[in-house]
Design an enzyme around this catalytic site. Sequence first.
Site, mmCIF file in Angstrom:
data_model
loop_
_atom_site.group_PDB
_atom_site.id
_atom_site.type_symbol
_atom_site.label_atom_id
_atom_site.label_comp_id
_atom_site.label_asym_id
_atom_site.label_seq_id
_atom_site.Cartn_x
_atom_site.Cartn_y
_atom_site.Cartn_z
ATOM 1 N N GLN A 44 -10.348 -2.993 1.777
ATOM 2 C CA GLN A 44 -9.865 -3.648 2.996
ATOM 3 C C GLN A 44 -9.912 -2.744 4.220
ATOM 4 O O GLN A 44 -9.479 -3.137 5.290
ATOM 5 C CB GLN A 44 -8.473 -4.229 2.781
ATOM 6 C CG GLN A 44 -7.359 -3.218 2.642
ATOM 7 C CD GLN A 44 -6.068 -3.882 2.208
ATOM 8 O OE1 GLN A 44 -5.931 -4.357 1.090
ATOM 9 N NE2 GLN A 44 -5.084 -3.917 3.100
ATOM 10 N N MET A 97 0.836 -1.202 0.000
ATOM 11 C CA MET A 97 0.000 0.000 0.000
ATOM 12 C C MET A 97 0.874 1.257 0.000
ATOM 13 O O MET A 97 0.400 2.357 0.279
ATOM 14 C CB MET A 97 -0.942 -0.010 1.210
ATOM 15 C CG MET A 97 -1.908 -1.192 1.164
ATOM 16 S SD MET A 97 -3.420 -0.930 2.081
ATOM 17 C CE MET A 97 -2.787 -0.739 3.739
ATOM 18 N N GLY A 98 2.168 1.079 -0.286
ATOM 19 C CA GLY A 98 3.047 2.239 -0.423
ATOM 20 C C GLY A 98 3.536 2.781 0.899
ATOM 21 O O GLY A 98 3.421 2.134 1.940
ATOM 22 N N ARG A 106 2.089 2.575 9.458
ATOM 23 C CA ARG A 106 1.239 3.202 10.480
ATOM 24 C C ARG A 106 2.040 3.694 11.688
ATOM 25 O O ARG A 106 1.479 4.427 12.514
ATOM 26 C CB ARG A 106 0.145 2.231 10.934
ATOM 27 C CG ARG A 106 -0.923 1.997 9.876
ATOM 28 C CD ARG A 106 -2.123 1.226 10.414
ATOM 29 N NE ARG A 106 -3.232 1.260 9.484
ATOM 30 C CZ ARG A 106 -3.564 0.262 8.648
ATOM 31 N NH1 ARG A 106 -2.847 -0.851 8.619
ATOM 32 N NH2 ARG A 106 -4.606 0.384 7.848
ATOM 33 N N GLY A 162 4.931 -10.279 3.786
ATOM 34 C CA GLY A 162 5.672 -10.213 5.041
ATOM 35 C C GLY A 162 5.010 -10.995 6.163
ATOM 36 O O GLY A 162 3.782 -11.010 6.286
ATOM 37 N N GLY A 209 10.864 -2.868 5.553
ATOM 38 C CA GLY A 209 10.112 -4.123 5.466
ATOM 39 C C GLY A 209 9.718 -4.414 4.027
ATOM 40 O O GLY A 209 9.939 -5.517 3.499
ATOM 41 N N HIS A 210 9.145 -3.401 3.372
ATOM 42 C CA HIS A 210 8.780 -3.548 1.959
ATOM 43 C C HIS A 210 10.034 -3.797 1.111
ATOM 44 O O HIS A 210 10.020 -4.615 0.185
ATOM 45 C CB HIS A 210 8.116 -2.276 1.438
ATOM 46 C CG HIS A 210 6.846 -1.896 2.142
ATOM 47 N ND1 HIS A 210 6.720 -0.745 2.875
ATOM 48 C CD2 HIS A 210 5.643 -2.510 2.208
ATOM 49 C CE1 HIS A 210 5.490 -0.654 3.357
ATOM 50 N NE2 HIS A 210 4.806 -1.712 2.974
ATOM 51 N N LEU A 226 6.723 3.320 1.532
ATOM 52 C CA LEU A 226 7.632 2.184 1.696
ATOM 53 C C LEU A 226 8.654 2.364 2.808
ATOM 54 O O LEU A 226 9.139 3.461 3.051
ATOM 55 C CB LEU A 226 8.364 1.927 0.375
ATOM 56 C CG LEU A 226 7.462 1.659 -0.834
ATOM 57 C CD1 LEU A 226 8.323 1.426 -2.081
ATOM 58 C CD2 LEU A 226 6.537 0.481 -0.598
HETATM 59 P P1 AMP Z 1 1.473 -2.950 3.447
HETATM 60 O O1 AMP Z 1 2.008 -1.896 2.551
HETATM 61 O O2 AMP Z 1 1.497 -2.588 4.880
HETATM 62 O O3 AMP Z 1 0.149 -3.498 2.961
HETATM 63 O O4 AMP Z 1 2.493 -4.163 3.342
HETATM 64 C C1 AMP Z 1 2.855 -4.706 2.096
HETATM 65 C C2 AMP Z 1 3.632 -5.977 2.315
HETATM 66 O O5 AMP Z 1 4.792 -5.692 3.098
HETATM 67 C C3 AMP Z 1 2.834 -7.023 3.108
HETATM 68 O O6 AMP Z 1 3.110 -8.305 2.581
HETATM 69 C C4 AMP Z 1 3.368 -6.872 4.499
HETATM 70 O O7 AMP Z 1 3.265 -8.046 5.270
HETATM 71 C C5 AMP Z 1 4.816 -6.529 4.224
HETATM 72 N N1 AMP Z 1 5.394 -5.837 5.371
HETATM 73 C C6 AMP Z 1 4.907 -4.745 6.006
HETATM 74 N N2 AMP Z 1 5.676 -4.426 7.067
HETATM 75 C C7 AMP Z 1 6.660 -5.363 7.105
HETATM 76 C C8 AMP Z 1 7.775 -5.589 7.963
HETATM 77 N N3 AMP Z 1 8.033 -4.802 9.008
HETATM 78 N N4 AMP Z 1 8.578 -6.637 7.707
HETATM 79 C C9 AMP Z 1 8.333 -7.455 6.654
HETATM 80 N N5 AMP Z 1 7.308 -7.291 5.801
HETATM 81 C C10 AMP Z 1 6.489 -6.250 6.018
#
Ligand code: AMP
Length: 281
Positions: A61, A30-31, A187, A147, A36-37, A33
Amino acid sequence: MEIIREISMLRARVKEARSHGKLVGLVPTMGCLHQGHLALLAKARAENGLTILSIFVNPLQFGVGEDYEEYPRDLESDAVQVEKAGGHIIFAPTVKEMYPQGYATYVDVERLTAGLCGASRPHHFRGVTTVVAKLFNIVIPDNAYFGQKDAQQALVIQRMVRDLNMNVLVHIMPTVREADGLAMSSRNSYLSPAERRAALILFQTLLQVSEKIQGGQRDASAIQAFIVKEISSEPLATIDYVSIVDTEEIRPVKKISGRILIALAVRFGKTRLIDNIIVEV
Ligand code: AMP
């Protein structure tokens, strides 16, 4: 690095890459970044000839009263990071491109979505699986990367892929944390300095739990009570759930045995954070 907004254009790029025999890797996000991303992107880059990172704040969602409007968006900075990391394409469709007038089809994984985050966010996973299924159909990736941070999401997506015979290999990458242990999340930017400090209780507690299990503790309700007591000792923390479940059906277990997910969601002010560990005994 190219930013693509139309499905047809993305498909043309994928087709071209495939004609050169390249594997295609997809990282849905969801950007906004963070590392983790970028860890998912690095893995995708290492394993595929064409790496696509999608950025789409998916309205499906988010529940009523959740943070869809205020969710952080920063495509410019994201593009710099993807470029630097060697990603080839950012797919950033509009809501209209993904859900045009008359849209009526949803993907729902049952049972596994009833508890944990599904209990307080009733339509959340239906939104996640619908958008991920659409992204898989648009890109038809060989590999897709998610993740462990969103543990229930990862299990639900793996089940969707298995149940619907989707021809994509799903890779789940470890949670990337800040130096002090807080799981990285877009967040986290909502947290006040005091909430940010308070949020450390999550990983600290999970670490203690991991030690207890290594030390022989097998009683799930004792572990759950310990987590609730520890987190409740932090005045800024309000527990949404603390769950100890199996990693197949995501059902509560009485005994720690096999592969077990210990997951929690806790509010700090208006910010809801999740974290988890998986233990195997
Ligand atoms: P989001 O942008 O929050 O929807 O996350 C996109 C992808 O990045 C999802 O597969 C998350 O599980 C992964 N993700 C988010 N935060 C982390 C993190 N701290 N470590 C590893 N993967 C992450």
